[in-house]
Scaffold this motif. Structure first.
Motif, PDB file in Angstrom:
ATOM      1  N   PRO A  89       0.901  -1.136  -0.047  1.00 28.96           N
ATOM      2  CA  PRO A  89       0.004   0.091   0.010  1.00 28.96           C
ATOM      3  C   PRO A  89       0.816   1.225  -0.044  1.00 28.96           C
ATOM      4  O   PRO A  89       1.871   1.326   0.656  1.00 28.96           O
ATOM      5  CB  PRO A  89      -0.685   0.051   1.399  1.00 28.96           C
ATOM      6  CG  PRO A  89       0.033  -1.017   2.233  1.00 28.96           C
ATOM      7  CD  PRO A  89       0.876  -1.953   1.191  1.00 28.96           C
ATOM      8  N   THR A  90       0.440   2.440  -0.902  1.00 26.53           N
ATOM      9  CA  THR A  90       1.075   3.460  -0.892  1.00 26.53           C
ATOM     10  C   THR A  90       0.195   4.791  -0.368  1.00 26.53           C
ATOM     11  O   THR A  90      -0.997   4.312  -0.344  1.00 26.53           O
ATOM     12  CB  THR A  90       1.818   3.751  -2.234  1.00 26.53           C
ATOM     13  OG1 THR A  90       0.854   3.901  -3.125  1.00 26.53           O
ATOM     14  CG2 THR A  90       2.862   2.902  -2.519  1.00 26.53           C
ATOM     15  N   GLU A  91       0.356   5.752  -0.694  1.00 26.12           N
ATOM     16  CA  GLU A  91      -0.373   6.817  -0.385  1.00 26.12           C
ATOM     17  C   GLU A  91      -1.388   7.116  -1.618  1.00 26.12           C
ATOM     18  O   GLU A  91      -2.565   7.329  -1.252  1.00 26.12           O
ATOM     19  CB  GLU A  91       0.223   8.301  -0.172  1.00 26.12           C
ATOM     20  CG  GLU A  91      -0.281   9.490   0.266  1.00 26.12           C
ATOM     21  CD  GLU A  91       0.484  10.539   0.392  1.00 26.12           C
ATOM     22  OE1 GLU A  91       0.429  11.517  -0.591  1.00 26.12           O
ATOM     23  OE2 GLU A  91       1.279  10.512   1.013  1.00 26.12           O
ATOM     24  N   ASP A  92      -1.039   6.719  -2.776  1.00 25.52           N
ATOM     25  CA  ASP A  92      -1.727   6.915  -3.874  1.00 25.52           C
ATOM     26  C   ASP A  92      -2.446   5.492  -4.412  1.00 25.52           C
ATOM     27  O   ASP A  92      -3.309   5.545  -5.222  1.00 25.52           O
ATOM     28  CB  ASP A  92      -0.871   7.557  -5.023  1.00 25.52           C
ATOM     29  CG  ASP A  92      -0.448   9.198  -4.677  1.00 25.52           C
ATOM     30  OD1 ASP A  92      -1.293   9.676  -3.991  1.00 25.52           O
ATOM     31  OD2 ASP A  92       0.707   9.198  -5.119  1.00 25.52           O
ATOM     32  N   TYR A  93      -1.660   4.288  -4.112  1.00 30.26           N
ATOM     33  CA  TYR A  93      -2.192   3.125  -4.753  1.00 30.26           C
ATOM     34  C   TYR A  93      -2.053   1.986  -3.768  1.00 30.26           C
ATOM     35  O   TYR A  93      -1.345   1.942  -2.808  1.00 30.26           O
ATOM     36  CB  TYR A  93      -1.322   2.818  -5.971  1.00 30.26           C
ATOM     37  CG  TYR A  93      -1.334   3.861  -6.972  1.00 30.26           C
ATOM     38  CD1 TYR A  93      -2.328   4.128  -8.049  1.00 30.26           C
ATOM     39  CD2 TYR A  93      -0.205   4.690  -7.268  1.00 30.26           C
ATOM     40  CE1 TYR A  93      -2.299   4.977  -8.889  1.00 30.26           C
ATOM     41  CE2 TYR A  93      -0.202   5.766  -8.096  1.00 30.26           C
ATOM     42  CZ  TYR A  93      -1.332   5.754  -9.081  1.00 30.26           C
ATOM     43  OH  TYR A  93      -1.163   6.945 -10.020  1.00 30.26           O
ATOM     44  N   LYS A  94      -2.791   0.972  -4.143  1.00 29.12           N
ATOM     45  CA  LYS A  94      -2.792  -0.180  -3.463  1.00 29.12           C
ATOM     46  C   LYS A  94      -2.346  -1.252  -4.298  1.00 29.12           C
ATOM     47  O   LYS A  94      -3.014  -1.325  -5.541  1.00 29.12           O
ATOM     48  CB  LYS A  94      -4.080  -0.735  -2.740  1.00 29.12           C
ATOM     49  CG  LYS A  94      -4.455   0.329  -1.706  1.00 29.12           C
ATOM     50  CD  LYS A  94      -5.751  -0.120  -0.964  1.00 29.12           C
ATOM     51  CE  LYS A  94      -6.223   0.755   0.033  1.00 29.12           C
ATOM     52  NZ  LYS A  94      -7.394   0.434   0.529  1.00 29.12           N
ATOM     53  N   VAL A  95      -1.272  -2.008  -4.125  1.00 33.27           N
ATOM     54  CA  VAL A  95      -0.925  -3.038  -5.005  1.00 33.27           C
ATOM     55  C   VAL A  95      -1.462  -4.590  -4.465  1.00 33.27           C
ATOM     56  O   VAL A  95      -0.992  -4.873  -3.323  1.00 33.27           O
ATOM     57  CB  VAL A  95       0.575  -3.236  -5.252  1.00 33.27           C
ATOM     58  CG1 VAL A  95       1.026  -4.271  -6.153  1.00 33.27           C
ATOM     59  CG2 VAL A  95       0.920  -2.017  -5.599  1.00 33.27           C
ATOM     60  N   TYR A  96      -2.184  -5.362  -5.140  1.00 31.28           N
ATOM     61  CA  TYR A  96      -2.746  -6.579  -4.858  1.00 31.28           C
ATOM     62  C   TYR A  96      -2.086  -7.878  -5.750  1.00 31.28           C
ATOM     63  O   TYR A  96      -1.530  -7.607  -6.599  1.00 31.28           O
ATOM     64  CB  TYR A  96      -4.349  -6.823  -5.008  1.00 31.28           C
ATOM     65  CG  TYR A  96      -4.864  -5.927  -4.142  1.00 31.28           C
ATOM     66  CD1 TYR A  96      -5.343  -6.637  -2.774  1.00 31.28           C
ATOM     67  CD2 TYR A  96      -5.246  -4.577  -4.510  1.00 31.28           C
ATOM     68  CE1 TYR A  96      -6.106  -5.480  -2.005  1.00 31.28           C
ATOM     69  CE2 TYR A  96      -5.997  -3.707  -3.640  1.00 31.28           C
ATOM     70  CZ  TYR A  96      -6.254  -4.236  -2.449  1.00 31.28           C
ATOM     71  OH  TYR A  96      -7.041  -3.354  -1.645  1.00 31.28           O
ATOM     72  N   GLY A  97      -1.822  -9.250  -5.127  1.00 33.79           N
ATOM     73  CA  GLY A  97      -1.004 -10.080  -5.804  1.00 33.79           C
ATOM     74  C   GLY A  97      -1.900 -11.470  -5.844  1.00 33.79           C
ATOM     75  O   GLY A  97      -2.978 -11.743  -4.769  1.00 33.79           O
TER      76      GLY A  97
END
Length: 109
Positions: free
Chosen positions: A33-41
């Motif tokens: 997770p970042t301030e602007d995006y969430k990354v899922y796998g």
């Protein structure tokens, strides 16, 4: 961001190998997770990795919806790979696959 997420995928896969985790669970969850995006796998049984980057401001997407989207993507990918005319490693040129991915992207937006 995606490269960092792939490192997390590798860590989770190696942890799964050591622990007796249900191998049918292919969804890896939130990776980065970042301030602007969430990354899922998501990783397939054959170790193909899917990474999805979602805008953090999109609060409508829940974990079970992301999991469902990965399953749809995996099923469509499997259909492409099972095509006897597809050469593994070549660029995917399937209208059905493109339409499925486009419809998923429209749902997210």
């Amino acid at each position: 961001m995606v490269h960092t997420s792939l490192d997390v995928v590798d860590e989770k896969i190696s942890a799964m190998g050591k622990a007796l985790v249900d191998q049918r669970e292919l969804y890896l969850g939130l990776l980065y997770p970042t301030e602007d995006y969430k990354v899922y796998g998501y990783v397939t049984n054959s170790k193909v990795k899917f990474v999805m980057v979602v805008d953090s401001s999109n609060t409508a997407l829940r974990d079970n919806e992301i999991r469902s989207m990965f399953r749809k993507l995996h099923n469509s990918y499997t259909d492409v790979m099972c095509n006897p005319f597809y050469n593994p490693g070549d660029r995917i040129q399937s209208r059905a696959f493109d339409n499925m991915v486009t419809s998923m992207m429209i749902q997210v937006c």
